[in-house]
Design a protein around this motif. Structure first.
Motif: not given
Length: 255
Positions: A1-20, A244-251
């Protein structure tokens, strides 16, 4: 999993007959916000125009995109891309932080799909294989920037029958039941592909339905700024969950 402070990676998938290229607007602001982001071309589309479209090839294209941005990712698909994003997430839950399926809340199959394939075959027999009709409809439905983005990657004139046939093999409701992560169904208020959205919402274990007013089927192109707002909120939710679920967030004891 990405580190909590890292921006979330995004993958985008196009519709039919179009493209990226249809994701240009989202690619620009996501990259500017620091997100690793990639819009993939499915077989038979864009940079892969001369490849045959297959179910396995489409899932492989998404998998390569997840690898390229070093996922797991927020996976966003529109129309055809939404169906394959759902299928990919069900088969690879550990690689998908969250799933956005836009304009793909209609069960593919039965008489509707048969009629759609029959119409596509008729259009493909036109002298230009349907290029004029496709371009005309795009210009009628979308604002100028959306038109440019859709047409920039070329028009996949020969993919309809194979693409629809392969999509008919998918089971999106079963796939939604199988995927344990959060799902957002994002539909335009005037989208004919949201007919079964309540079934799709009920199938998702952690589902949210979002309706964008004034938008049609190609919601990210028809109302790009509204779609951006929805996507930002989704990313904020995912990043908050990661924090919330990163190790650093655990008390720690004694604190």
């Amino acid at each position: 999993m990405p580190a909590a402070a890292s921006p979330v990676p995004v993958v985008l998938v196009h519709g039919i007959r179009t493209s990226a290229s249809m994701w240009r607007h989202q690619l620009e602001w996501l990259a500017a916000a620091g997100h690793p982001v990639l819009a993939v071309d499915l077989p038979g589309h864009g940079s892969r125009l001369h490849e045959p479209f297959t179910l396995e090839g489409a899932l492989g294209a998404i998998d390569a995109g997840v690898d390229a941005v070093e996922g797991p990712v927020l996976l966003v698909g529109l129309s055809l891309g939404g169906y394959y994003a759902i299928a990919y997430a069900a088969r690879n839950p550990g690689r998908v932080l969250g799933l956005v399926a836009a304009g793909s809340s209609f069960e593919p199959g039965g008489p509707g799909l048969t009629a759609y394939r029959r119409l596509a075959r008729i259009i493909h027999r036109f002298p230009d294989r349907g290029l004029w009709l496709h371009t005309f409809l795009v210009r009628r439905m979308l604002p100028p920037a959306g038109v440019r983005d859709v047409l920039a990657g070329g028009v996949a004139l020969d993919v309809m029958d194979a693409g629809l046939a392969a999509t008919g093999r998918l089971s999106p409701l079963a796939d939604l039941r199988a995927f344990p992560g959060p799902v957002w169904l994002v539909n335009g208020a005037y989208d004919h592909f949201r007919l079964h959205q309540r079934r799709f919402l009920a199938a998702a274990r952690r589902g949210t339905l979002v309706t964008i007013p004034g938008a049609g089927h190609l919601v990210s192109l028809h109302r790009p700024h509204r779609f951006d707002t929805v996507l930002r909120r989704i990313i904020d939710e995912i990043e908050a969950d990661l924090d919330q679920n990163s190790p650093d967030s655990v008390s720690q004891p004694g604190r």
